[in-house]
Every structure is written in C-alpha cells, then in structure tokens.
Design a protein around this motif. Structure first.
Motif, mmCIF file in Angstrom:
data_model
loop_
_atom_site.group_PDB
_atom_site.id
_atom_site.type_symbol
_atom_site.label_atom_id
_atom_site.label_comp_id
_atom_site.label_asym_id
_atom_site.label_seq_id
_atom_site.Cartn_x
_atom_site.Cartn_y
_atom_site.Cartn_z
ATOM 1 N N UNK A 199 0.820 -1.230 0.000
ATOM 2 C CA UNK A 199 0.000 0.000 0.000
ATOM 3 C C UNK A 199 0.847 1.271 0.000
ATOM 4 N N UNK A 200 2.117 1.143 -0.488
ATOM 5 C CA UNK A 200 2.955 2.356 -0.557
ATOM 6 C C UNK A 200 2.361 3.347 -1.530
ATOM 7 N N UNK B 133 -6.866 -1.771 1.910
ATOM 8 C CA UNK B 133 -5.628 -2.312 2.481
ATOM 9 C C UNK B 133 -5.287 -3.613 1.743
ATOM 10 N N UNK B 134 -4.155 -3.587 1.034
ATOM 11 C CA UNK B 134 -3.703 -4.789 0.311
ATOM 12 C C UNK B 134 -4.762 -5.374 -0.615
ATOM 13 N N UNK B 135 -5.580 -4.492 -1.196
ATOM 14 C CA UNK B 135 -6.620 -4.971 -2.131
ATOM 15 C C UNK B 135 -6.952 -3.836 -3.098
ATOM 16 N N UNK B 136 -7.475 -4.239 -4.265
ATOM 17 C CA UNK B 136 -7.848 -3.223 -5.259
ATOM 18 C C UNK B 136 -8.977 -2.348 -4.725
ATOM 19 N N UNK C 247 -7.504 4.884 3.213
ATOM 20 C CA UNK C 247 -7.970 3.525 2.901
ATOM 21 C C UNK C 247 -8.897 2.985 4.000
ATOM 22 N N UNK C 248 -9.057 3.766 5.071
ATOM 23 C CA UNK C 248 -10.004 3.367 6.125
ATOM 24 C C UNK C 248 -11.371 3.998 5.895
ATOM 25 N N UNK C 249 -11.525 4.725 4.779
ATOM 26 C CA UNK C 249 -12.785 5.461 4.565
ATOM 27 C C UNK C 249 -13.155 5.474 3.091
#
Ligand SMILES: Cc1noc(C)c1CN(C)Cc1cc2n(n1)CCN(c1cc(N)ncn1)C2
Length: 411
Positions: free
Chosen positions: A99-100, A248-251, A393-395
C-alpha cells in the motif's frame, strides 16, 4: 406519440408492402422464416430493449421529421435535457508494495497507450515517463510515445518541473492529447512528458507517472498553467466530484461524477475544503484537538502534530522515536490501538473515521522483522498535517470540487 418500437414496426410494414407490389423484389428472407409466395417476406419487428420512451424527445422527433420548428416550451424542456451533464468514469486502484502507492490504468493518445499512474490528490500535474525520458532513467516503466499518437499536439514552449515532499522530482515538456480514465475522456488534456526523473521514480518500476487531482492553481506548467484531468472533466460530469475508495492490500476504486451508494456504510459526513494552498485542505478533530491538514492520496502515511503522535505511541509498549529511522518504531508483535478522527463535527456530531491499528503497523524496519515502522508519524519536519493513504484507505472519501467540500464515510 410514436415510441421507437411502433416506429420500427411501421417502417417494416411499409417496406414489405412496397416489396410485395414490385414483383421480383427480394429484400432477403430472414433466418427462420419460409414463404410459399415468391414476392413477400415476413420480418420480425424487434423492440429495442434499451430504448426509454421519452415524451419530449418523441415530440422533437416528430417535429424534426416534418421540418417543423420546436414550440418554445418544448425547446425549454429539451435544452435542459440536452445541457445536462452525463459523463462519469470508474477505474481500479491497485496497491503496490504494501500500500505504498496505488496505481490506475490511464489511456493516453490515439491509438490508446495505457500507462499505470499514481492518482495524487496532493499535486496537480499529469506527468508520465515518455520516449523523451533518458534511457538511463527508465527502468522497465511503460512510456508514453507522443509521436505514435495522432491526437498528440506539442504545447510549444511549455515546460514543467515538480518536487514532492519526499524530495523526489521530475521535469519535462508538454503535449496536449486525449486522456481517458475509466471510460471518462478529456480531449486536449495537458500530458507532461518527463525529460528527467529522480532516482526514486526510476527505481519505482511499476509506476509510469502521476495523475494530479489537487487544484489546478498548483499545476507547474509554465508559462501557461494547465488544468488537471478532473478540472477539465468536471463541467461534463453528472456531479462535480470524484470519490476515492482505497483498500488495504486490495484493489480499490476512483469514481468520477457520481457517488456509489454501495461503496460505503452509514452516512457521509461533509466538511468544508480550504483550497487556498491548492490542496484538499480540511479540519478534523483528534481526541478533542482540531487538526488542519490535507487529504493526500499521493502520500503513503499519516503525518500529524507531535502531541497527537506522542500520545498515540504512549499506548504501545516499546514504541519510541528512533532517529536512525527518523520516525516512531515499535516491536512488530505489538497490538496497535485503532486511531480515530472526527470529520464534520459541528452540532451534528459529524462522522468518525477509524483507522484499524493493523494499518498503523506499516512495515518492518529491516529484514529481521523485529522492529516495525509506524504508519502515523510527526508532521514537525513537514509543516503541514497529511492524511495519507493509511487514513484514506479506512474510509470512502468524496472529493467534491463543485461544493469545495470533503465527504468521509465508513465502509
Ligand atoms: C511514494 C513512495 N513511497 O514508496 C514508494 C516505492 C513510493 C513511490 N516511489 C518511490 C516514487 C514516488 C515518490 C513520490 N511518488 N512516487 C508519488 C508522488 N510523491 C508524493 C506525492 C505527494 N502528494 N506527497 C508526497 N510525495 C512522491
């Protein structure tokens, strides 16, 4: 009022009647039908399932068919329909290297050349590795070749040069070309071809450049500043906004022109945007403290004031600021607390975004995997707070350019 279906049937009836009256006329016997007589056919009239009956449009068709001017009221109705915006786009955002960064396929030129670009709400240049980039600086990246695009036009005399917060940089020349993102096309988009890129970009073999989604006021093209892809697209979009749904670690996905109600839970909390610095600036509340920062998809981590960061890591046994890593580190086996911030507080309580503690456990500092580097770091050396990918990525985030507001929702 004639709907399309009726129109089609009447057209077919007329032609078969005509054929029947001219001996020997064969308009072809459709598959599946046989006829005893030699001069007649039966043609199925298939209703167009995609057709949506629309009164005013049918009225307009009838007037046009008989060359009659449209009555004023019909003109008014149609002008509203025809001027309505109708464009939108949707593109996958694929994470790279834990997720860089997140890369999206972008079509440039005619015929289309597809390049994976880093969509960056923290900058406003669309720049690409190109055939103008020195071979020594290209390390497997897909490059843009303007000479192979019939729609490319050199923007004579224009140059660009950009530097990022992490010290990376690039510069070059400018073409205008057709750019398509997720089916949304902008013609004559400024495509900035790199004649130089810094080593961190050369090493980043999966990214062919950036597509800036901050405000056009910080675009670096000179002497005539250019507009971002979103700015060019906005007047044609169903809604003047785009959304970021990073994972997170996904498209994940960027959508342009609409809000996908299935992509989030609960309600969207909106807060005003301060774009005076060219960024998506906003104010959130963290543990009762107001924090003014930017929503930046081009920055990997979260950077907040020292007081908040120190307070967060005080909850983690063995966490400390380590000067050799220039950041907070902790034992990789630590159970990290969630990190929450409130947006759109005001009277209505606004909405809370909760970053899972696992996201804050960003990456090991070395091959031993003993010590890990935090996804939440101090902004003291930057001078601005940044809600980067760890927070975004949390929202589900709405970047509303029309109303200059940011919307945040859980998902
Ligand atoms: C980033 C990054 N981190 O680990 C890797 C690998 C990368 C990608 N790679 C090294 C190259 C690179 C450097 C940058 N990017 N990509 C994206 C733009 N940068 C930004 C944007 C912005 N809004 N704010 C600050 N910098 C700096």
């Amino acid at each position: 009022m004639q709907t399309f279906g009726t129109f089609l049937v009447s057209l077919v009836a007329a032609s078969s009647a005509l054929a029947a009256s001219i001996p020997g006329t064969r308009i072809g016997t459709p598959a599946g039908t046989t006829s005893q007589r030699t001069n007649s056919v039966s043609i199925p009239a298939i209703r167009n399932p995609n057709f949506r009956a629309h009164g005013p449009l049918a009225q307009a068709k009838a007037h046009r068919k008989f060359g009659k001017p449209l009555p004023a009221d019909l003109e008014r109705v149609l002008s509203k329909i025809w001027s309505s915006k109708r464009d939108s786009g949707s593109v996958t955002a694929s994470p790279r290297q834990q997720d860089t960064e997140y890369l999206c396929p972008v079509q440039i030129g005619s015929p289309a050349q597809t390049l994976p670009l880093d969509f960056d709400t923290g900058s406003s240049d669309l720049w690409v590795f190109s055939t103008d980039t020195p071979r020594s600086e290209v390390n497997g990246q897909t490059v843009y070749d303007a000479s192979s695009s019939s729609s490319a036009k050199r923007l004579s005399g224009a140059t660009w040069k950009i530097s990022y917060g992490d010290g990376s940089s690039s510069s070059g020349i400018v073409y205008l070309d057709t750019v398509t993102v997720g089916g949304l096309t902008v013609s004559r988009q400024a495509v900035e071809a790199a004649k130089q890129v810094s080593s961190s970009f050369s090493r980043d073999t999966s990214s062919s450049g950036l597509l800036g989604l901050a405000f056009s006021s910080i675009n670096t093209v000179s002497p005539n500043q250019q507009k971002t892809f979103f700015d060019n697209a906005m007047p044609h979009l169903d809604a003047p906004l785009f959304t970021a749904d990073l994972k997170h670690n996904a498209d994940g996905r960027y959508n342009f022109g609409y809000i996908d109600k299935s992509a989030y839970t609960g309600s969207i909390s909106y807060t005003p945007v301060d774009n005076s610095q060219g960024f998506w600036g906003f104010t959130a509340t963290v543990d009762g403290t107001d924090v003014t920062g930017i929503a930046d998809t081009g920055t990997t981590l979260i950077y907040l004031p020292d007081s908040i960061v120190t307070s967060y890591y005080s909850q983690v046994s063995g966490a400390r600021y380590d000067s050799s890593n220039a950041g907070y580190i902790f034992p990789c086996g630590s159970s990290m607390p969630d990190f929450s911030f409130n947006v759109g507080g005001g009277g209505g309580g606004g909405g809370t975004v909760t970053v899972p503690g696992s996201y804050v456990n960003f990456a090991p500092t070395d091959q031993t995997g003993q010590t890990c580097f935090g996804g939440l770091q101090s902004d003291s050396s930057i001078g601005i707070s940044i809600f980067g990918d760890i927070a975004l990525k949390a929202a589900f985030v709405v970047f509303d350019g029309g109303n200059k507001q940011l919307g945040w929702a859980a998902k």
